[in-house]
Design a protein around this motif. Structure first.
Motif, mmCIF file in Angstrom:
data_model
loop_
_atom_site.group_PDB
_atom_site.id
_atom_site.type_symbol
_atom_site.label_atom_id
_atom_site.label_comp_id
_atom_site.label_asym_id
_atom_site.label_seq_id
_atom_site.Cartn_x
_atom_site.Cartn_y
_atom_site.Cartn_z
ATOM 1 N N LEU A 7 0.834 -1.204 0.000
ATOM 2 C CA LEU A 7 0.000 0.000 0.000
ATOM 3 C C LEU A 7 0.871 1.257 0.000
ATOM 4 N N PHE A 8 1.925 1.222 0.788
ATOM 5 C CA PHE A 8 2.840 2.359 0.815
ATOM 6 C C PHE A 8 3.483 2.568 -0.554
ATOM 7 N N THR A 9 3.912 1.486 -1.176
ATOM 8 C CA THR A 9 4.531 1.578 -2.500
ATOM 9 C C THR A 9 3.542 2.108 -3.523
ATOM 10 N N LEU A 10 2.293 1.698 -3.423
ATOM 11 C CA LEU A 10 1.266 2.196 -4.329
ATOM 12 C C LEU A 10 1.099 3.705 -4.196
ATOM 13 N N MET A 11 1.119 4.195 -2.962
ATOM 14 C CA MET A 11 1.027 5.646 -2.748
ATOM 15 C C MET A 11 2.218 6.358 -3.386
ATOM 16 N N GLN A 12 3.409 5.784 -3.244
ATOM 17 C CA GLN A 12 4.593 6.398 -3.825
ATOM 18 C C GLN A 12 4.508 6.448 -5.345
ATOM 19 N N ILE A 13 3.979 5.388 -5.939
ATOM 20 C CA ILE A 13 3.822 5.367 -7.401
ATOM 21 C C ILE A 13 2.850 6.449 -7.843
ATOM 22 N N LEU A 14 1.729 6.560 -7.147
ATOM 23 C CA LEU A 14 0.731 7.567 -7.510
ATOM 24 C C LEU A 14 1.273 8.979 -7.346
ATOM 25 N N ARG A 15 2.128 9.210 -6.338
ATOM 26 C CA ARG A 15 2.714 10.539 -6.145
ATOM 27 C C ARG A 15 3.572 10.943 -7.342
ATOM 28 N N ARG A 16 4.156 9.966 -8.018
ATOM 29 C CA ARG A 16 5.056 10.273 -9.132
ATOM 30 C C ARG A 16 4.311 10.737 -10.374
ATOM 31 N N HIS A 17 3.020 10.478 -10.437
ATOM 32 C CA HIS A 17 2.259 10.746 -11.658
ATOM 33 C C HIS A 17 1.288 11.905 -11.449
ATOM 34 N N TYR A 19 -0.908 12.698 -13.853
ATOM 35 C CA TYR A 19 -2.094 12.374 -14.626
ATOM 36 C C TYR A 19 -2.547 10.947 -14.315
ATOM 37 N N PRO A 20 -3.796 10.621 -14.601
ATOM 38 C CA PRO A 20 -4.319 9.291 -14.240
ATOM 39 C C PRO A 20 -3.484 8.150 -14.814
ATOM 40 N N VAL A 21 -3.308 7.128 -13.993
ATOM 41 C CA VAL A 21 -2.567 5.928 -14.369
ATOM 42 C C VAL A 21 -3.541 4.762 -14.337
ATOM 43 N N THR A 22 -3.533 3.936 -15.352
ATOM 44 C CA THR A 22 -4.491 2.841 -15.425
ATOM 45 C C THR A 22 -4.183 1.772 -14.380
ATOM 46 N N ALA A 23 -5.209 1.031 -14.019
ATOM 47 C CA ALA A 23 -5.041 -0.057 -13.055
ATOM 48 C C ALA A 23 -4.068 -1.101 -13.586
ATOM 49 N N GLN A 24 -4.079 -1.342 -14.890
ATOM 50 C CA GLN A 24 -3.179 -2.332 -15.471
ATOM 51 C C GLN A 24 -1.715 -1.939 -15.263
ATOM 52 N N VAL A 25 -1.398 -0.658 -15.476
ATOM 53 C CA VAL A 25 -0.027 -0.184 -15.299
ATOM 54 C C VAL A 25 0.391 -0.295 -13.832
ATOM 55 N N LEU A 26 -0.495 0.109 -12.938
ATOM 56 C CA LEU A 26 -0.191 0.040 -11.511
ATOM 57 C C LEU A 26 -0.004 -1.406 -11.052
ATOM 58 N N ALA A 27 -0.897 -2.266 -11.487
ATOM 59 C CA ALA A 27 -0.818 -3.673 -11.085
ATOM 60 C C ALA A 27 0.464 -4.315 -11.607
ATOM 61 N N GLN A 28 0.853 -3.973 -12.834
ATOM 62 C CA GLN A 28 2.071 -4.533 -13.408
ATOM 63 C C GLN A 28 3.297 -4.099 -12.612
ATOM 64 N N GLU A 29 3.361 -2.821 -12.209
ATOM 65 C CA GLU A 29 4.522 -2.340 -11.459
ATOM 66 C C GLU A 29 4.593 -2.983 -10.081
ATOM 67 N N LEU A 30 3.428 -3.245 -9.476
ATOM 68 C CA LEU A 30 3.402 -3.867 -8.155
ATOM 69 C C LEU A 30 3.459 -5.390 -8.220
ATOM 70 N N GLU A 31 3.337 -5.923 -9.438
ATOM 71 C CA GLU A 31 3.338 -7.376 -9.647
ATOM 72 C C GLU A 31 2.190 -8.044 -8.897
ATOM 73 N N ILE A 32 1.003 -7.476 -9.064
ATOM 74 C CA ILE A 32 -0.207 -8.040 -8.475
ATOM 75 C C ILE A 32 -1.283 -8.070 -9.557
ATOM 76 N N SER A 33 -2.402 -8.708 -9.240
ATOM 77 C CA SER A 33 -3.503 -8.753 -10.195
ATOM 78 C C SER A 33 -4.261 -7.431 -10.183
ATOM 79 N N VAL A 34 -4.994 -7.168 -11.246
ATOM 80 C CA VAL A 34 -5.809 -5.957 -11.312
ATOM 81 C C VAL A 34 -6.878 -5.976 -10.223
ATOM 82 N N ARG A 35 -7.447 -7.147 -9.953
ATOM 83 C CA ARG A 35 -8.457 -7.248 -8.906
ATOM 84 C C ARG A 35 -7.875 -6.846 -7.550
ATOM 85 N N THR A 36 -6.653 -7.308 -7.251
ATOM 86 C CA THR A 36 -6.006 -6.917 -5.994
ATOM 87 C C THR A 36 -5.730 -5.420 -5.964
#
Length: 245
Positions: A7-17, A19-36
């Protein structure tokens, strides 16, 4: 990766952007499923993070979010404490108090274990005696993009009066240097703050934005070789960071 750290890493990723980032891009960077990823976004939103967006469109973190109670690493905590202690010891009282207040706000949202690390870090900054005159006034002028009228003495004690557009303040080990456009010289100049005899904030604003002045100064000066810890007084009476002595 533990969920709290994720969750902390997700916040850090969002801070870097910005403009909106798709769930697919976020999930790929975190190496998790889109549902997660969707579940993690919902958890952060429930904890106060101002994450806007929806599935298929992308997500963006708004800057006015409330910091959720997430974990910092031990090194991140040490960096925060060391930085706050340096600011408290090497800058003017208002800025030093602001650093202390910011650290207290961070401590208020940390879990108990992380708060203990915040209080027990042994990275120390020695106290030092310094003249902090004019620093708060210069920072106020920079924020408001307003000119200042200063009486300034060079190394030989010769005084001159200048209208300056201050846009940067350098905190060197021994001196503080304000970077400004000087109306008298019609050029960028560097002035030691401890040699300012008087300072008056003017009603007139800079003709240019502070960010533009900073960009011009960087383009003109940062490529020049110099000793950054030293300043000298040149023949015009202004301080320059281009040599020793």
């Amino acid at each position: 990766m533990a969920r709290t750290q994720r969750l902390f890493t997700l916040m850090q990723i969002l801070r870097r952007h910005r403009y909106p980032v798709t769930a697919q891009v976020l999930a790929q960077e975190l190496e998790i499923s889109v549902r997660t990823l969707y579940r993690d976004i919902a958890t952060l939103q429930a904890q106060g993070a101002h994450i806007e967006g929806e599935a298929g469109l992308g997500y963006v973190l708004r800057p006015d979010f409330v910091l959720p109670p997430l974990m910092f690493s031990q090194e991140e905590i040490e960096a925060l404490v060391l930085g706050a202690r340096w600011v408290g010891s090497h800058t003017d009282k208002p800025l030093g108090q602001a650093a202390t207040d910011a650290l207290a706000k961070i401590a208020a949202v940390l879990p108990a274990e992380a708060r203990h690390l915040l209080d027990s870090t042994t990275l120390l900054i020695p106290a030092r005696q310094q003249d902090d005159r004019w620093q708060a006034e210069l920072r106020q002028a920079m924020r408001a993009e307003r000119k200042v009228l200063v009486d300034y003495a060079d190394a030989q004690g010769r005084a001159s009066q200048r209208i300056l557009w201050p846009f940067a303040l350098g905190y060197f080990e021994q001196v503080r240097v304000v970077v400004a456009w000087c109306e008298l010289r019609q050029d960028f100049r560097h002035f030691r703050v401890d040699r300012i005899l008087s300072l008056q904030l003017q009603n007139d604003h800079f003709p240019q934005r502070r960010a533009n002045l900073l960009a011009q100064w960087r383009a003109e000066h940062l490529h020049r070789p110099r000793e950054v810890e030293q300043v000298r007084v040149d023949e015009t009476g202004e301080d320059s960071q281009t040599g020793n002595g």
